[in-house]
Design a protein around this motif. Structure first.
Motif, mmCIF file in Angstrom:
data_model
loop_
_atom_site.group_PDB
_atom_site.id
_atom_site.type_symbol
_atom_site.label_atom_id
_atom_site.label_comp_id
_atom_site.label_asym_id
_atom_site.label_seq_id
_atom_site.Cartn_x
_atom_site.Cartn_y
_atom_site.Cartn_z
ATOM 1 N N PHE A 199 0.810 -1.222 -0.042
ATOM 2 C CA PHE A 199 -0.094 -0.195 0.017
ATOM 3 C C PHE A 199 0.879 1.424 -0.081
ATOM 4 O O PHE A 199 0.200 2.208 -0.107
ATOM 5 C CB PHE A 199 -0.912 -0.011 1.232
ATOM 6 N N ILE A 200 2.197 1.327 0.180
ATOM 7 C CA ILE A 200 2.853 2.299 0.362
ATOM 8 C C ILE A 200 3.565 2.503 -0.879
ATOM 9 O O ILE A 200 4.566 1.727 -1.046
ATOM 10 C CB ILE A 200 3.964 2.458 1.659
ATOM 11 N N GLU A 201 3.466 3.726 -1.446
ATOM 12 C CA GLU A 201 4.205 4.007 -2.792
ATOM 13 C C GLU A 201 5.747 3.964 -3.055
ATOM 14 O O GLU A 201 6.186 3.561 -3.806
ATOM 15 C CB GLU A 201 3.343 5.222 -3.739
ATOM 16 N N ASN A 202 6.051 4.784 -1.947
ATOM 17 C CA ASN A 202 7.530 5.073 -2.036
ATOM 18 C C ASN A 202 8.247 4.091 -1.072
ATOM 19 O O ASN A 202 8.953 4.550 -0.465
ATOM 20 C CB ASN A 202 7.684 6.514 -1.336
ATOM 21 N N TRP A 203 7.775 3.022 -1.041
ATOM 22 C CA TRP A 203 8.300 1.887 -0.166
ATOM 23 C C TRP A 203 9.814 1.748 -0.429
ATOM 24 O O TRP A 203 10.653 1.570 0.576
ATOM 25 C CB TRP A 203 7.624 0.506 -0.197
ATOM 26 N N LEU A 204 10.193 1.652 -1.778
ATOM 27 C CA LEU A 204 11.520 1.341 -2.202
ATOM 28 C C LEU A 204 12.350 2.750 -2.496
ATOM 29 O O LEU A 204 13.157 2.437 -3.316
ATOM 30 C CB LEU A 204 11.504 0.354 -3.317
ATOM 31 N N ALA A 205 11.700 3.867 -2.260
ATOM 32 C CA ALA A 205 12.378 5.213 -2.591
ATOM 33 C C ALA A 205 13.799 5.176 -1.697
ATOM 34 O O ALA A 205 13.915 4.554 -0.680
ATOM 35 C CB ALA A 205 11.379 6.325 -2.049
ATOM 36 N N LYS A 206 14.461 6.013 -2.155
ATOM 37 C CA LYS A 206 15.961 6.058 -1.733
ATOM 38 C C LYS A 206 15.844 6.474 -0.429
ATOM 39 O O LYS A 206 16.522 5.964 0.525
ATOM 40 C CB LYS A 206 16.710 7.286 -2.472
#
Length: 269
Positions: A199-206
Motif C-alpha cells: 500500500f505504500i507507494e514510496n516503499w523502495l524510494a531512496k
C-alpha cells in the motif's frame, strides 16, 4: 508552562519507581512493590500527558525523532508494568523505569524538530506505522526477557539463591514468555512489512530503502529464530544472540538514520 513541568514530574516519578526497586533489590522482603507501582503508574500518566501535548499539534501529528522515541519508550514501559502485575519481572522494572526517566530529560534537552504526518489522510500508513510500533515494542520486551532468562540461568548454575531470586519467574516460565513475545512480534513485523509493500507507494524510494532493507533483515532473523526454536530447540545463548541482532537491526533501520539526519547533520548544518 505545564508542557515543560510534566516531563520533570514524570522524571521524578520514574526515578522514585527505579529507586524503590534498586534500594531493596537484595532485601529479604524484596522491593517495595506498592511504592514502585504507584510511582511507576504516576510516571506513565504524566509521561502520556506530556507526550500528547507534543505529539498532537493543530497542524498534524509531530513524529519527530524525540517524540517517536518517547512514544516507544512509553509503550514498552506500559507493557512491562502491566506484565509485572501478573509475572515477576523485578529485574526488568528498574531498567524500563530508569530509561523512561532518562527519556524525560532528553525531551527537555534535545531541541524539538517538526516532522508532521497526516494519518487521517492515509489510513494505510497509519496501520503500517501502528503495526511497526507494536512489533518493535513486543520484540523489545522479548529482548528484555532474553536477558532475564540469561540471568536466571546463570544464577541456577551457580546455585545462587539470594533473596532477589524469589521474586524472579521460574526459568521455564520466563523462556516460554520470551518465545511467545518473539512469535507475536515477528508476526506483527511481517504484517507491517506486507502492508508497506502493498500500500505504500514510496516503499523502495531512496529515502526509505535502508529502513526497508534493515527491517526485512531483522524479520528474517526473527523468523529463523522462531523456526530454530520450534524445530531445532534453539534456546539460551543462541536465542539471546539472534534476538539482540534482530532488535539492533530494527533500531538501526528507524532510529539510526533519523538520529544521523535530525540530530547530527541538521545540527551541524
Amino acid at each position: 508552562m505545564m508542557t515543560g513541568l510534566l516531563p520533570i514530574f514524570a522524571f521524578a516519578a520514574y526515578l522514585l519507581a527505579t529507586g524503590s526497586v534498586l534500594m531493596r533489590l537484595f532485601h529479604p522482603k524484596g522491593p517495595h512493590f506498592k511504592l514502585m507501582f504507584s510511582a511507576g503508574i504516576l510516571g506513565l500518566v504524566l509521561h502520556m500527558l506530556a507526550l500528547t501535548q507534543t505529539l498532537f499539534t493543530p497542524a498534524g501529528q509531530n513524529f519527530s525523532l524525540i517524540n517517536v522515541s518517547s512514544l516507544v519508550c512509553w509503550l514498552v514501559t506500559v507493557a512491562v508494568t502491566v506484565t509485572a502485575l501478573r509475572t515477576p519481572t523485578v529485574l526488568l522494572l528498574p531498567v524500563v523505569y530508569g530509561f523512561a526517566a532518562l527519556m524525560q530529560i532528553a525531551t527537555l534537552l534535545v531541541p524539538q524538530d517538526l516532522q508532521l504526518q497526516h494519518f487521517e489522510q492515509n489510513i494505510s500508513l497509519l496501520v503500517h506505522i501502528t503495526l511497526a510500533f507494536l512489533a518493535y515494542v513486543v520484540l523489545t520486551m522479548a529482548t528484555l526477557y532474553s536477558f532475564q532468562v540469561s540471568y536466571i540461568s546463570s544464577r541456577l548454575k551457580q546455585k545462587d539463591f539470594t533473596p532477589v531470586s524469589q521474586y524472579l519467574p521460574p526459568l521455564m516460565q520466563a523462556e516460554a514468555i520470551q518465545f511467545r513475545l518473539l512469535m507475536a512480534g515477528t508476526v506483527l513485523l511481517g504484517l507491517a512489512l506486507a502492508i508497506g509493500v502493498v500500500f505504500i507507494e514510496n516503499w523502495l524510494a531512496k529515502a526509505n530503502l535502508h529502513k526497508t532493507i534493515l527491517s526485512a533483515l531483522a524479520f528474517l532473523v526473527f523468523v529463523s529464530l522462531c523456526w530454530g526454536h520450534a524445530r531445532k530447540g534453539w534456546r539460551g545463548r543462541t536465542a539471546i544472540t539472534l534476538t539482540v541482532i534482530g532488535t539492533c537491526l530494527l533500531t538501526l533501520g528507524y532510529f539510526g538514520s533519523r538520529f544521523v539526519k535530525e540530530v547530527i547533520i541538521d545540527r551541524l548544518g
